[in-house]
Design an enzyme around this catalytic site. Structure first.
Site, PDB file in Angstrom:
ATOM      1  NE  ARG A   7       6.571  -0.340  10.416  1.00  0.00           N
ATOM      2  CZ  ARG A   7       5.409  -0.378   9.768  1.00  0.00           C
ATOM      3  NH1 ARG A   7       5.341   0.066   8.520  1.00  0.00           N
ATOM      4  NH2 ARG A   7       4.322  -0.847  10.339  1.00  0.00           N
ATOM      5  NE  ARG A  26       1.931  -4.500  11.562  1.00  0.00           N
ATOM      6  CZ  ARG A  26       3.045  -4.383  10.857  1.00  0.00           C
ATOM      7  NH1 ARG A  26       4.178  -4.888  11.315  1.00  0.00           N
ATOM      8  NH2 ARG A  26       3.047  -3.751   9.722  1.00  0.00           N
ATOM      9  NE  ARG A  44      -4.297  -0.564  10.282  1.00  0.00           N
ATOM     10  CZ  ARG A  44      -3.145  -0.273   9.682  1.00  0.00           C
ATOM     11  NH1 ARG A  44      -3.025   0.795   8.945  1.00  0.00           N
ATOM     12  NH2 ARG A  44      -2.120  -1.068   9.829  1.00  0.00           N
ATOM     13  NE  ARG A  65       7.317  -2.628   6.340  1.00  0.00           N
ATOM     14  CZ  ARG A  65       5.986  -2.559   6.410  1.00  0.00           C
ATOM     15  NH1 ARG A  65       5.301  -2.029   5.414  1.00  0.00           N
ATOM     16  NH2 ARG A  65       5.357  -3.032   7.451  1.00  0.00           N
ATOM     17  CE  LYS A  98      -1.919  -1.151   3.924  1.00  0.00           C
ATOM     18  NZ  LYS A  98      -1.212  -2.414   4.208  1.00  0.00           N
TER      19      LYS A  98
HETATM   20  P1  ADP Z   1       1.383  -1.465   7.577  1.00  0.00           P
HETATM   21  O1  ADP Z   1       1.850  -0.452   6.564  1.00  0.00           O
HETATM   22  O2  ADP Z   1       2.373  -2.557   7.732  1.00  0.00           O
HETATM   23  O3  ADP Z   1       0.007  -1.962   7.296  1.00  0.00           O
HETATM   24  P2  ADP Z   1       1.069   0.813   9.293  1.00  0.00           P
HETATM   25  O4  ADP Z   1       2.322   1.567   9.166  1.00  0.00           O
HETATM   26  O5  ADP Z   1      -0.104   1.258   8.477  1.00  0.00           O
HETATM   27  O6  ADP Z   1       1.359  -0.720   8.999  1.00  0.00           O
HETATM   28  O7  ADP Z   1       0.596   0.793  10.816  1.00  0.00           O
HETATM   29  C1  ADP Z   1       1.481   0.556  11.875  1.00  0.00           C
HETATM   30  C2  ADP Z   1       0.713   0.635  13.190  1.00  0.00           C
HETATM   31  O8  ADP Z   1       0.201   1.966  13.384  1.00  0.00           O
HETATM   32  C3  ADP Z   1      -0.526  -0.266  13.281  1.00  0.00           C
HETATM   33  O9  ADP Z   1      -0.194  -1.599  13.668  1.00  0.00           O
HETATM   34  C4  ADP Z   1      -1.357   0.473  14.345  1.00  0.00           C
HETATM   35  O10 ADP Z   1      -0.837   0.226  15.656  1.00  0.00           O
HETATM   36  C5  ADP Z   1      -1.080   1.934  13.999  1.00  0.00           C
HETATM   37  N1  ADP Z   1      -2.087   2.436  13.043  1.00  0.00           N
HETATM   38  C6  ADP Z   1      -1.861   2.833  11.765  1.00  0.00           C
HETATM   39  N2  ADP Z   1      -3.007   3.243  11.182  1.00  0.00           N
HETATM   40  C7  ADP Z   1      -3.977   3.110  12.109  1.00  0.00           C
HETATM   41  C8  ADP Z   1      -5.396   3.350  12.123  1.00  0.00           C
HETATM   42  N3  ADP Z   1      -6.042   3.801  11.033  1.00  0.00           N
HETATM   43  N4  ADP Z   1      -6.071   3.098  13.269  1.00  0.00           N
HETATM   44  C9  ADP Z   1      -5.455   2.653  14.377  1.00  0.00           C
HETATM   45  N5  ADP Z   1      -4.142   2.377  14.423  1.00  0.00           N
HETATM   46  C10 ADP Z   1      -3.393   2.603  13.301  1.00  0.00           C
HETATM   47  P1  ADP Z   2       2.274  -1.866   3.222  1.00  0.00           P
HETATM   48  O1  ADP Z   2       2.260  -0.355   3.192  1.00  0.00           O
HETATM   49  O2  ADP Z   2       1.057  -2.460   2.563  1.00  0.00           O
HETATM   50  O3  ADP Z   2       2.500  -2.431   4.601  1.00  0.00           O
HETATM   51  P2  ADP Z   2       4.846  -1.615   1.830  1.00  0.00           P
HETATM   52  O4  ADP Z   2       4.528  -0.732   0.691  1.00  0.00           O
HETATM   53  O5  ADP Z   2       5.591  -1.037   2.970  1.00  0.00           O
HETATM   54  O6  ADP Z   2       3.490  -2.370   2.343  1.00  0.00           O
HETATM   55  O7  ADP Z   2       5.637  -2.888   1.258  1.00  0.00           O
HETATM   56  C1  ADP Z   2       6.086  -3.942   2.101  1.00  0.00           C
HETATM   57  C2  ADP Z   2       7.457  -4.429   1.644  1.00  0.00           C
HETATM   58  O8  ADP Z   2       7.346  -5.112   0.399  1.00  0.00           O
HETATM   59  C3  ADP Z   2       8.486  -3.305   1.413  1.00  0.00           C
HETATM   60  O9  ADP Z   2       9.745  -3.783   1.809  1.00  0.00           O
HETATM   61  C4  ADP Z   2       8.414  -3.056  -0.108  1.00  0.00           C
HETATM   62  O10 ADP Z   2       9.662  -2.597  -0.612  1.00  0.00           O
HETATM   63  C5  ADP Z   2       8.082  -4.446  -0.645  1.00  0.00           C
HETATM   64  N1  ADP Z   2       7.170  -4.433  -1.823  1.00  0.00           N
HETATM   65  C6  ADP Z   2       6.121  -3.612  -2.040  1.00  0.00           C
HETATM   66  N2  ADP Z   2       5.493  -3.928  -3.187  1.00  0.00           N
HETATM   67  C7  ADP Z   2       6.152  -4.993  -3.699  1.00  0.00           C
HETATM   68  C8  ADP Z   2       5.989  -5.798  -4.908  1.00  0.00           C
HETATM   69  N3  ADP Z   2       4.978  -5.574  -5.766  1.00  0.00           N
HETATM   70  N4  ADP Z   2       6.852  -6.815  -5.093  1.00  0.00           N
HETATM   71  C9  ADP Z   2       7.855  -7.061  -4.208  1.00  0.00           C
HETATM   72  N5  ADP Z   2       8.068  -6.354  -3.088  1.00  0.00           N
HETATM   73  C10 ADP Z   2       7.230  -5.324  -2.831  1.00  0.00           C
END
Ligand code: ADP
Ligand code: ADP
Length: 221
Positions: free
Chosen positions: A163, A174, A92, A130, A17
């Protein structure tokens, strides 16, 4: 009131995302609004919000809705969001969706909800590899999207780190939280004819080009 563009990304943690949202920023002239990034920024700067969010983030649980919704409301009122925003990580759960609908209703509502589909095993591989730039937040993967020089950001030479919540035990929670709390949003947005399915297992550039076609179509509606 003038119509704005609001994209809402859905997909398991690690689906891509943030990567896709970031790539769209320039072509759409819209800011990426990532609630996770805002929480991490506050944590780094030890603000009250950051300290409150920390225990939830460490466990992989959602930060309370009241705090999160207020934070997004404030963010969307900033001048750079005058044409809309690319939301990554919000809403979310169903409480957040209801609040978000009310926020964007005066501007024509949500434009499109790209859902990036990816199996859990692959999401786990992506998350554990990541790496994030400590200074600018750029996201890399040690194998799939490696920086030119290991451990160093291509953009600003910042240090890359892993992270704390990207450890496998936290990722499992998660994923559970995603299916339980965020999963129902798929049905919600499908019912509103806003959902756009994407195969997240494809290379970053392929997902991006498919996404752009879907967004162009949605903007012409
Ligand atoms: P990912 O990109 O791996 O899905 P995020 O960076 O979006 O993870 O989120 C990391 C953490 O931040 C979540 O596990 C949660 O604790 C918090 N968080 C992010 N967005 C929200 C939201 N919309 N509502 C509540 N907590 C959130
Ligand atoms: P999210 O925001 O959904 O948690 P990220 O955009 O942070 O996901 O991507 C998660 C990990 O996967 C990062 O290390 C990113 O560089 C890698 N990644 C993202 N998209 C792809 C893809 N299409 N193929 C391979 N690796 C990817």
């Amino acid at each position: 009131m003038q119509r704005r563009t609001y994209l809402v990304f859905l997909g398991v943690p690690g689906a891509g995302k943030g990567t896709q949202a970031k790539l769209l920023e320039e072509s759409l002239h819209l800011p990426q609004v990532s609630t996770g990034d805002i929480f991490r920024y506050n944590l780094k700067n030890q603000t009250e919000l950051g300290l409150l969010a920390k225990s939830y983030m460490d466990r992989g649980d959602l930060v309370p809705d009241e705090v999160t919704i207020k934070m997004v409301e404030d963010r969307l009122q900033k001048p750079d969001c005058a044409q809309g925003a690319i939301l990554d990580g919000f809403p979310r759960n169903l409480v957040q969706v209801t609040a978000f609908d009310a926020m964007v209703a005066p501007y024509g509502g949500v434009t499109l909800v790209p859902l990036i589909n990816l199996e859990d095993d692959e999401a786990m591989r992506r998350i554990t590899g990541r790496r994030v730039c400590r200074t600018c937040g750029a996201v890399y993967h040690v194998d799939f999207n490696a920086p030119k020089e290991s451990g160093i950001c291509d953009l600003d030479q910042g240090e890359l780190y892993q992270r704390a919540d990207d450890a496998p035990e936290t990722v499992r929670n998660r994923l559970y939280v995603y299916y339980k709390q965020t999963g129902p949003l798929i049905g919600y947005y499908y019912a509103h004819s806003l959902l756009a399915d994407l195969d997240g297992a494809q290379p970053i550039e392929d997902v991006q080009s498919k996404l752009k076609v879907l967004i162009d179509k949605a903007l012409q509606r």
